[in-house]
Design a protein around this motif. Structure first.
Motif, PDB file in Angstrom:
ATOM      1  N   VAL A 223       0.822  -1.214   0.000  1.00 15.79           N
ATOM      2  CA  VAL A 223       0.000   0.000   0.000  1.00 15.79           C
ATOM      3  C   VAL A 223       0.854   1.261   0.000  1.00 15.79           C
ATOM      4  O   VAL A 223       0.738   2.106  -0.885  1.00 15.79           O
ATOM      5  CB  VAL A 223      -0.966  -0.017   1.199  1.00 15.79           C
ATOM      6  CG1 VAL A 223      -1.618   1.345   1.352  1.00 15.79           C
ATOM      7  CG2 VAL A 223      -2.020  -1.089   0.996  1.00 15.79           C
ATOM      8  N   THR A 224       1.750   1.393   0.966  1.00 13.70           N
ATOM      9  CA  THR A 224       2.516   2.643   1.014  1.00 13.70           C
ATOM     10  C   THR A 224       3.594   2.682  -0.053  1.00 13.70           C
ATOM     11  O   THR A 224       4.102   3.738  -0.385  1.00 13.70           O
ATOM     12  CB  THR A 224       3.142   2.875   2.400  1.00 13.70           C
ATOM     13  OG1 THR A 224       3.990   1.771   2.715  1.00 13.70           O
ATOM     14  CG2 THR A 224       2.077   3.002   3.467  1.00 13.70           C
ATOM     15  N   GLY A 225       3.933   1.508  -0.606  1.00 13.43           N
ATOM     16  CA  GLY A 225       4.933   1.483  -1.671  1.00 13.43           C
ATOM     17  C   GLY A 225       4.377   1.954  -3.001  1.00 13.43           C
ATOM     18  O   GLY A 225       5.129   2.301  -3.895  1.00 13.43           O
ATOM     19  N   PHE A 226       3.088   1.918  -3.152  1.00 11.77           N
ATOM     20  CA  PHE A 226       2.525   2.211  -4.462  1.00 11.77           C
ATOM     21  C   PHE A 226       1.468   3.299  -4.447  1.00 11.77           C
ATOM     22  O   PHE A 226       0.854   3.567  -5.463  1.00 11.77           O
ATOM     23  CB  PHE A 226       1.941   0.929  -5.077  1.00 11.77           C
ATOM     24  CG  PHE A 226       3.013  -0.063  -5.407  1.00 11.77           C
ATOM     25  CD1 PHE A 226       3.667  -0.009  -6.613  1.00 11.77           C
ATOM     26  CD2 PHE A 226       3.392  -1.013  -4.482  1.00 11.77           C
ATOM     27  CE1 PHE A 226       4.683  -0.894  -6.903  1.00 11.77           C
ATOM     28  CE2 PHE A 226       4.408  -1.907  -4.760  1.00 11.77           C
ATOM     29  CZ  PHE A 226       5.063  -1.851  -5.974  1.00 11.77           C
ATOM     30  N   SER A 227       1.236   3.898  -3.292  1.00  7.66           N
ATOM     31  CA  SER A 227       0.166   4.883  -3.241  1.00  7.66           C
ATOM     32  C   SER A 227       0.416   5.921  -2.160  1.00  7.66           C
ATOM     33  O   SER A 227       0.941   5.620  -1.084  1.00  7.66           O
ATOM     34  CB  SER A 227      -1.150   4.161  -2.960  1.00  7.66           C
ATOM     35  OG  SER A 227      -2.139   5.095  -2.646  1.00  7.66           O
ATOM     36  N   LEU A 228       0.050   7.167  -2.445  1.00 14.01           N
ATOM     37  CA  LEU A 228       0.115   8.216  -1.429  1.00 14.01           C
ATOM     38  C   LEU A 228      -1.256   8.454  -0.816  1.00 14.01           C
ATOM     39  O   LEU A 228      -1.408   9.293   0.066  1.00 14.01           O
ATOM     40  CB  LEU A 228       0.628   9.516  -2.057  1.00 14.01           C
ATOM     41  CG  LEU A 228       2.083   9.484  -2.521  1.00 14.01           C
ATOM     42  CD1 LEU A 228       2.457  10.799  -3.185  1.00 14.01           C
ATOM     43  CD2 LEU A 228       3.030   9.228  -1.348  1.00 14.01           C
ATOM     44  N   VAL A 229      -2.245   7.707  -1.285  1.00 11.55           N
ATOM     45  CA  VAL A 229      -3.621   7.931  -0.814  1.00 11.55           C
ATOM     46  C   VAL A 229      -3.750   7.865   0.708  1.00 11.55           C
ATOM     47  O   VAL A 229      -4.415   8.707   1.307  1.00 11.55           O
ATOM     48  CB  VAL A 229      -4.608   6.960  -1.507  1.00 11.55           C
ATOM     49  CG1 VAL A 229      -5.970   7.019  -0.857  1.00 11.55           C
ATOM     50  CG2 VAL A 229      -4.718   7.302  -2.978  1.00 11.55           C
TER      51      VAL A 229
END
Ligand code: UDP
Ligand code: MG
Length: 323
Positions: A223-229
């Motif tokens: 999640v945090t590796g691929f998104s800043l959401v």
């Protein structure tokens, strides 16, 4: 003399798999021999503490023509083991596979057929999934979350039976990410990805190497590796809370002025203790989330080597291809 590159490399990460390795050898070599293409198998021993390394050495001596073994000096995790396998692989196509026979090696031909059709990245979708019920439910939920907050379209993110073109493998090796999730990373480089259904089996022997803690860590990588959401959600929530607080003030003021009767009922809504617990919880979560990204930045700026290799067993001993 340099050996010509094989058409296919199969990368298999191995961590404490002594119980299952003999069965794996018995199935994976015949399955690949049957394909009729030139191949190599790159085993990456991810710092196993059991006899896995010794078994891999024996197997290398048995089939040195098609076997290569990379021995890590410590446990760096499945995904870095795969990166190391990618770094050292030479095939035009690279297939990844779990060592526990949950991904039947006989299914590799399906992936290759999809590549023949012009796809540069082929993901597997497990037709039936032979894992515990709580893993299945957690996966389902994480798949949903990922779908919403990243642009990655993938049906079954947990399936590691996948085929990658040389270009994608090169890009992944060059990405230099410290903690990553290979199937997702590959999507950011692929231009014509597809998915095919593959079989899935129960673990042949031994236990899953993922504890609940490691699974949670892995999902943070995803999640945090691929998104800043997640970070953005947090500021959104912060704004909502401030607006809500302002509105509450208004209500309280109006209520005090005119509607003293509502007091009892509404009072609980802004019960200070409940509100404080809730907000402190959110605050801590947000702090942890920021920490998650800061930690990633910290790891990345330290620029340590991602893994260290103790030894590589291969016949020609030629230097690995530069990523
Ligand atoms: N693995 C690894 N390093 C680790 C954990 C796992 O190389 O730190 C390997 C393991 O040997 C297996 C694959 O990754 O080949 C998948 O692990 P496992 O079967 O335990 O995961 P699960 O199927 O339970 O998701
Ligand atoms: Mg498994």
């Amino acid at each position: 003399m340099t050996v010509p590159s094989p058409q296919l490399s199969v990368v298999i990460p191995v961590f404490n798999e002594e119980a299952g390795l003999p069965a794996l050898f018995d199935r994976v070599y015949p399955a690949l021999d049957k394909l009729g293409t030139s191949y190599e198998i790159v085993f990456v021993n991810d710092g196993s503490r059991d006899r896995s390394a010794a078994l891999l050495k024996d197997q290398f001596l048995r089939r040195p023509d098609v076997t290569r073994v990379i021995l890590f000096n410590a446990n760096y995790g499945q995904h870095l083991a795969i990166v190391a396998g990618f770094d050292h692989s030479r095939g035009e196509r690279v297939v990844t596979l779990d060592a526990d026979l949950q991904n039947p090696p006989e299914e590799i031909s399906k992936l290759l057929a999809a590549m023949d059709a012009g796809h540069d990245y082929v993901g597997g979708i497990r037709r039936t999934r032979e894992d515990s019920w709580w893993r299945r439910i957690a996966s389902l939920a994480m798949n949903r979350v990922r779908e919403r907050i990243t642009r990655i379209k993938m049906t079954d993110q947990g399936c590691m039976l996948r085929a990658y073109s040389r270009d994608i493998v090169r890009a992944i090796a060059a990405a230099q990410e410290v903690s990553t999730y290979i199937p997702a990373l590959a999507y950011t480089f692929a231009h014509n990805p597809t998915e095919v259904e593959v079989a899935h089996a129960e673990r042949a022997a031994g236990q899953s190497k993922y504890s609940l803690y490691r699974l949670i860590r892995l999902n943070f990588d995803l999640v945090t590796g691929f998104s800043l959401v997640p970070l953005q959600l947090f500021s959104m929530f912060g704004m909502l809370v401030s607006v809500g607080a302002l509105a509450t003030y208004l209500v309280v003021i109006i209520q005090r002025l005119v509607l003293a009767g509502w007091r009892e009922g509404f009072a609980t809504l802004w019960d200070r203790d409940i509100l404080a617990f809730f907000l402190i919880g959110m605050l801590l979560f947000g702090l942890g989330l920021v920490g998650e990204y800061v930690g990633r930045i910290y790891q990345q700026v330290r620029a340590r080597p991602r893994y260290t290799i103790q030894a590589v067993l291969e016949r020609d001993g030629e230097l690995p291809r530069a990523p």
